[in-house]
Design an enzyme around this catalytic site. Structure first.
Site, short mmCIF file in Angstrom:
data_model
loop_
_atom_site.label_atom_id
_atom_site.label_comp_id
_atom_site.label_asym_id
_atom_site.label_seq_id
_atom_site.Cartn_x
_atom_site.Cartn_y
_atom_site.Cartn_z
N ASP A 1 -18.73 16.22 -33.08
CA ASP A 1 -17.56 15.35 -33.08
C ASP A 1 -17.83 14.03 -32.38
OD1 ASP A 1 -14.67 15.04 -33.69
OD2 ASP A 1 -14.44 15.01 -31.50
N GLU B 1 -20.33 4.79 -33.20
CA GLU B 1 -18.99 5.13 -33.68
C GLU B 1 -18.27 3.84 -34.04
OE1 GLU B 1 -17.01 7.65 -30.83
OE2 GLU B 1 -18.53 9.22 -30.99
N ARG C 1 -20.12 14.20 -25.56
CA ARG C 1 -20.67 12.86 -25.75
C ARG C 1 -22.05 12.98 -26.38
NH1 ARG C 1 -16.17 11.47 -25.18
NH2 ARG C 1 -15.30 9.91 -23.75
N HIS D 1 -14.79 12.16 -34.17
CA HIS D 1 -14.36 12.05 -32.76
C HIS D 1 -12.85 12.24 -32.64
CE1 HIS D 1 -15.61 10.17 -28.65
NE2 HIS D 1 -14.71 11.16 -28.51
#
Length: 323
Positions: free
Chosen positions: A264, A269, A240, A288
């Site tokens: 990632d 997002e 995260r 992600h």
């Protein structure tokens, strides 16, 4: 028992079809819901059902959850649950389960993908090759071996262990910090070593984060950690974005306090096109998708279905995350 299948509009149709097939295979009577539906409709649909499959899990406010005390299980298809209203589910005594780590191998493989892609500067090498622009390349002077380098893991849960085993096959030295303490059987098996958090920060050539994000882990990697790290550190984050102080991260990258990063997960997002971290030449980024493969969806959905069927049959669920 009736099941409610909850999803976002961005979920592609073929993935939804996979979910439908699993619901049919397990003979669930179900209805569907989008997160974007009006709150009163969401409440009515939740009232109608005894089981819920969230694919993916997103936040529902306390007012919505206050109508859900009758629900036997809220099942998340992911292992992460930081985006779900865990506090609210506890308040109204609603069991919430994750997928029990069924995406661990996928995330571990993706971690190694980022480690190798950053070490060999894969994106820029690909662009040079397909454009034919070989002039001015570094001849490998900006690349690194994994062999005999130290990989430091913050967190040695299911994913951390899978990463450690794969990294060991590349000849890396494995150290880790884990709140549960030394994992002696695992250490004996692969030769990893439990050390303090500070030692992981100060001794790692590669630092990979494998923690849930919560109030205790928020910005666990910040200015102090970057200052104490090796100057050639490569940071890998597939967990995260909130684990890392983004301003300190940007400063460390642009001041060459750390060498590179593979990412990632992000504060926003979808990502923002003008993000200075993502535009740094030694950052390799993916959208992600570390835990997202066809095989992983099959495994995760099978585990979710097993849990939902178990509750439907009158048994207790597994993988509860809000005890």
């Amino acid at each position: 028992m009736k099941l409610l299948y909850v999803y976002e509009e961005i979920i592609p149709q073929d993935l939804r079809e996979l979910v439908y097939s699993k619901l049919a295979e397990n003979r669930f009577e179900y209805i569907e819901m989008l997160y974007s539906e009006p709150e009163n409709i969401i409440i009515e649909k939740l009232k109608e059902c005894d089981l819920v499959l969230f694919a993916p899990g997103r936040y529902l406010n306390d007012e919505i959850l206050s109508h859900c005390s009758h629900i036997k299980l809220m099942q998340l298809w992911s292992s992460g649950y930081d985006k779900f209203n865990i506090a609210g589910s506890r308040k109204y005594d609603i069991p919430v389960a994750n997928n029990g780590g069924s995406n661990a191998i996928s995330v571990a493989e993706h971690t190694m993908l980022l480690i190798m892609s950053v070490s060999k500067m894969l994106p820029s090498s690909h662009v040079r090759t397909v454009t034919g622009n070989w002039a001015g390349n570094s001849h490998g002077m900006d690349m690194r071996l994994l062999y005999k380098k130290t990989l430091g893991l913050i967190g040695l849960g299911n994913i951390g262990k899978e990463v450690a085993m794969r990294a060991k096959s590349f000849g890396m030295n494995i150290i880790y910090s884990e709140i549960k303490g030394p994992q002696q059987d695992f250490d004996k098996k692969i030769g990893s070593k439990h050390v303090t958090f500070d030692e992981v920060i100060e001794s790692s050539d590669f630092l990979s984060l494998h923690l849930h994000h919560n109030s205790n882990t928020d910005k666990i990697i910040g200015k102090s950690e970057f200052q104490r790290a090796k100057d050639n550190l490569i940071l890998i984050n597939v967990s995260r974005a909130g684990l890392v102080d983004q301003e300190a991260f940007k400063e460390a990258l642009y001041n060459k306090k750390i060498w590179a990063a593979g990412l990632d997960v992000y504060p926003s997002e979808p990502t923002l096109p003008d993000d200075p971290i993502l535009n740094h030449p030694r950052v390799v980024a993916t959208p992600h998708i570390a835990g997202s493969t066809y095989d992983t969806y099959l495994n995760a959905l099978d585990r979710c279905m097993d849990n939902l069927v178990s509750v439907r049959d009158g048994n207790l669920p597994q993988f509860i995350v809000n005890n």
